[in-house]
Write a protein that holds these residues in place. Structure first.
Motif, mmCIF file in Angstrom:
data_model
loop_
_atom_site.group_PDB
_atom_site.id
_atom_site.type_symbol
_atom_site.label_atom_id
_atom_site.label_comp_id
_atom_site.label_asym_id
_atom_site.label_seq_id
_atom_site.Cartn_x
_atom_site.Cartn_y
_atom_site.Cartn_z
ATOM 1 N N THR A 136 0.849 -1.189 0.000
ATOM 2 C CA THR A 136 0.000 0.000 0.000
ATOM 3 C C THR A 136 0.886 1.242 0.000
ATOM 4 O O THR A 136 2.050 1.204 0.421
ATOM 5 C CB THR A 136 -0.941 0.066 1.221
ATOM 6 O OG1 THR A 136 -0.159 0.145 2.421
ATOM 7 C CG2 THR A 136 -1.855 -1.132 1.281
ATOM 8 N N TRP A 137 0.310 2.339 -0.469
ATOM 9 C CA TRP A 137 0.975 3.634 -0.417
ATOM 10 C C TRP A 137 -0.094 4.720 -0.524
ATOM 11 O O TRP A 137 -1.255 4.445 -0.816
ATOM 12 C CB TRP A 137 2.014 3.781 -1.525
ATOM 13 C CG TRP A 137 1.482 3.779 -2.928
ATOM 14 C CD1 TRP A 137 1.141 4.858 -3.709
ATOM 15 C CD2 TRP A 137 1.242 2.620 -3.765
ATOM 16 N NE1 TRP A 137 0.712 4.471 -4.959
ATOM 17 C CE2 TRP A 137 0.768 3.094 -5.015
ATOM 18 C CE3 TRP A 137 1.391 1.238 -3.568
ATOM 19 C CZ2 TRP A 137 0.433 2.233 -6.055
ATOM 20 C CZ3 TRP A 137 1.053 0.383 -4.608
ATOM 21 C CH2 TRP A 137 0.580 0.871 -5.832
ATOM 22 N N GLY A 147 -5.022 13.135 -0.796
ATOM 23 C CA GLY A 147 -4.467 11.902 -1.305
ATOM 24 C C GLY A 147 -5.477 10.775 -1.358
ATOM 25 O O GLY A 147 -6.607 10.902 -0.879
ATOM 26 N N MET A 148 -5.053 9.687 -1.968
ATOM 27 C CA MET A 148 -5.810 8.444 -2.042
ATOM 28 C C MET A 148 -4.914 7.303 -1.563
ATOM 29 O O MET A 148 -3.707 7.301 -1.823
ATOM 30 C CB MET A 148 -6.272 8.157 -3.474
ATOM 31 C CG MET A 148 -7.217 9.181 -4.056
ATOM 32 S SD MET A 148 -8.863 9.089 -3.306
ATOM 33 C CE MET A 148 -9.756 10.264 -4.350
ATOM 34 N N VAL A 149 -5.504 6.330 -0.890
ATOM 35 C CA VAL A 149 -4.749 5.164 -0.425
ATOM 36 C C VAL A 149 -4.808 4.092 -1.508
ATOM 37 O O VAL A 149 -5.886 3.655 -1.909
ATOM 38 C CB VAL A 149 -5.313 4.625 0.900
ATOM 39 C CG1 VAL A 149 -4.573 3.353 1.310
ATOM 40 C CG2 VAL A 149 -5.201 5.688 1.986
ATOM 41 N N ALA A 165 -5.327 -0.279 -7.030
ATOM 42 C CA ALA A 165 -6.714 0.087 -6.750
ATOM 43 C C ALA A 165 -6.738 1.033 -5.562
ATOM 44 O O ALA A 165 -5.874 0.986 -4.686
ATOM 45 C CB ALA A 165 -7.540 -1.158 -6.441
ATOM 46 N N THR A 166 -7.749 1.887 -5.525
ATOM 47 C CA THR A 166 -7.978 2.752 -4.374
ATOM 48 C C THR A 166 -8.809 1.987 -3.354
ATOM 49 O O THR A 166 -9.868 1.454 -3.684
ATOM 50 C CB THR A 166 -8.676 4.051 -4.789
ATOM 51 O OG1 THR A 166 -7.818 4.765 -5.699
ATOM 52 C CG2 THR A 166 -8.979 4.927 -3.591
ATOM 53 N N PHE A 178 -1.415 8.526 4.946
ATOM 54 C CA PHE A 178 -0.797 7.915 6.123
ATOM 55 C C PHE A 178 -1.380 6.522 6.351
ATOM 56 O O PHE A 178 -1.858 6.186 7.421
ATOM 57 C CB PHE A 178 -0.943 8.811 7.356
ATOM 58 C CG PHE A 178 -0.148 10.077 7.250
ATOM 59 C CD1 PHE A 178 1.189 10.087 7.598
ATOM 60 C CD2 PHE A 178 -0.729 11.237 6.762
ATOM 61 C CE1 PHE A 178 1.943 11.251 7.476
ATOM 62 C CE2 PHE A 178 0.015 12.405 6.630
ATOM 63 C CZ PHE A 178 1.344 12.415 6.993
ATOM 64 N N ASP A 179 -1.339 5.725 5.280
ATOM 65 C CA ASP A 179 -1.874 4.363 5.334
ATOM 66 C C ASP A 179 -0.982 3.465 6.184
ATOM 67 O O ASP A 179 0.225 3.672 6.305
ATOM 68 C CB ASP A 179 -1.960 3.789 3.918
ATOM 69 C CG ASP A 179 -0.610 3.815 3.218
ATOM 70 O OD1 ASP A 179 0.082 2.779 3.170
ATOM 71 O OD2 ASP A 179 -0.231 4.897 2.721
#
Length: 435
Positions: A136-137, A147-149, A165-166, A178-179
């Motif tokens: 993940t990022w 942002g998107m995870v 994928a989001t 901040f995943d």
């Protein structure tokens, strides 16, 4: 200058910068490397023709290589390492405990911007059978702090990766970043992040709202799909990493910096249930009473011993002392003993930060960064009695250049420290063999 004034001075200098401060923490500035900066993250730029987001002119200037690196062992003792090259997450592996790494494989074929602060680095984890690897990022959007995870997986030993994928259904151009990532013993994938959808709603309604919120999503099919995201808590700090750990019952517990009444930036804990019908019940975890009307970009570390005690390492200011602290919370939510400034080495010019914590049975290891104005050292303490007593600190590694934050990894009972520096590159240090 005492520790609090020294920390405040560094923070004030960092806050005045026009660049994203997270880039300093991860790109190699030795004075930012000890990690007490505000996160001013967020890049500007337009969409590219393939639906991604480019970094824009402001971020197109030459930059130092990001040092933020995620690492994990799988059940077959293979080390997996993830970092960022340009606008790509890359993954390599090692079968000789980090002495050599395989050629890196690109995860996201289409380029996209990626947050690379040490608090917001790429994360990597493996399924219990080691057949699937997950990454993940957080991907910046056009506006600052947004942002998107993102999520990808490999089912063929890291050779190829799924189209990113989001994770979350909410696609507003707001903060989802901040995943954190963890896989439980049944192979269920948990992803948590900081989210500002509730702040957005409060603003539209003309209501006050402190901080952000913590959300999470769970995949029960090996990362093919994720259940709709759920909120863990309102009023959380905006840019501190979330700590995740498994307890003796196999449950995932999360720890984050919360915003309690009066802008008190202490921490909270909660079990993350898989069943959507089970409530999420946060409990207060630390009680320093630190009043701070901003985010220090300094998240906690968490380990849980078989007796259910939560062992926590966290940065705060207690009685005027800025330091990293260790404390314990019982299984029923009661503090055990008093917080202890474990970064206190007796040298007033040194600054401790960004702790990592791991446990095996009754044994715990605690690592952190120590900065004396010129050199960053990785320090370690060990406890063999569930945190009641700790060894004297010893140095595992050091650098005069920039560095990532440390990680502690467990491979079948052996503990290692994972670290990347500007001068020496990636290293994996066996903590019991370090001199």
């Amino acid at each position: 200058m005492d520790a609090l004034r020294k920390w405040a001075a560094v923070w004030a200098v960092g806050f005045s910068l026009t660049q994203p401060l997270m880039a300093h923490d991860a790109s190699g500035d030795p004075h930012a490397a000890h990690g007490m900066q505000m996160d001013m993250a967020g890049s500007k730029g337009g969409k590219d023709g393939m639906g991604g987001m480019n970094m824009g002119a402001a971020a197109a200037k030459p930059a130092k290589t990001p040092l933020a690196t995620g690492a994990a062992f799988d059940a077959k003792h293979r080390l997996w390492v993830a970092w960022v090259e340009g606008q790509h997450v890359v993954v390599a592996h090692s079968d000789d405990r980090g002495h050599t790494l395989s050629p890196p494989v690109t995860v996201n074929a289409m380029p996209e911007p990626i947050y690379t602060s040490a608090e917001n680095r790429p994360k990597i984890a493996a399924s219990p059978d080691a057949k699937t690897i997950y990454v993940t990022w957080s991907m910046p959007l056009d506006a600052p702090y947004t942002g998107m995870v993102r999520f990808s997986r490999s089912t063929d030993g890291g050779a190829t990766w799924s189209v990113p994928a989001t994770v979350h259904g909410d696609r507003q151009p707001i903060t989802h970043r901040f995943d954190s990532l963890i896989v439980d013993g049944q192979g269920r994938v948990f992803v948590t992040w900081i989210d500002k959808r509730d702040l957005t709603l409060a603003k539209k309604a003309g209501k006050p709202y402190d901080g952000a919120a913590v959300y999470f999503a769970v995949s029960t099919d090996g990362g093919q799909t994720f259940q709709p995201e759920r909120k863990v808590a309102d009023h959380t700090c905006e840019c501190c990493r979330i700590a995740l750990a498994l307890d003796s019952e196999g449950r995932v517990q999360a720890m984050w910096r919360n915003v309690f009444e009066g802008q008190i930036r202490d921490h909270a804990l909660a079990v993350l249930p898989v069943d959507a019908q089970q409530p999420v019940v946060p409990v207060r975890a630390t009680f320093s009473g630190w009043h701070m009307e901003a985010c220090p970009e300094h998240g906690p570390a968490l380990a849980i011993t078989p007796d259910g005690v939560r062992h926590m390492a966290w940065f705060s200011v207690v009685n005027g002392r800025a330091d990293v602290y260790y404390s314990r919370l019982s299984a029923d939510g009661k503090p055990i003993g008093e917080p202890w400034a474990f970064g206190d080495t007796g040298k007033p010019d040194e600054q401790a930060s960004h702790a990592a914590l791991i446990g095996q049975g009754k044994t715990l290891w605690l690592a952190w960064k120590d900065f004396d104005g010129d050199t960053v050292r990785l320090m370690l303490r060990r406890s063999d009695d569930e945190g009641s007593h700790w060894s004297a600190p010893r140095t595992l590694a050091q650098t005069a250049g920039g560095s990532d934050n440390p990680q502690l990894l467990d491979d079948a009972g052996r503990v290692y420290l994972s670290w990347r520096t500007q001068n020496d590159g990636y290293m994996l240090v066996p903590v019991e063999e370090a001199k």
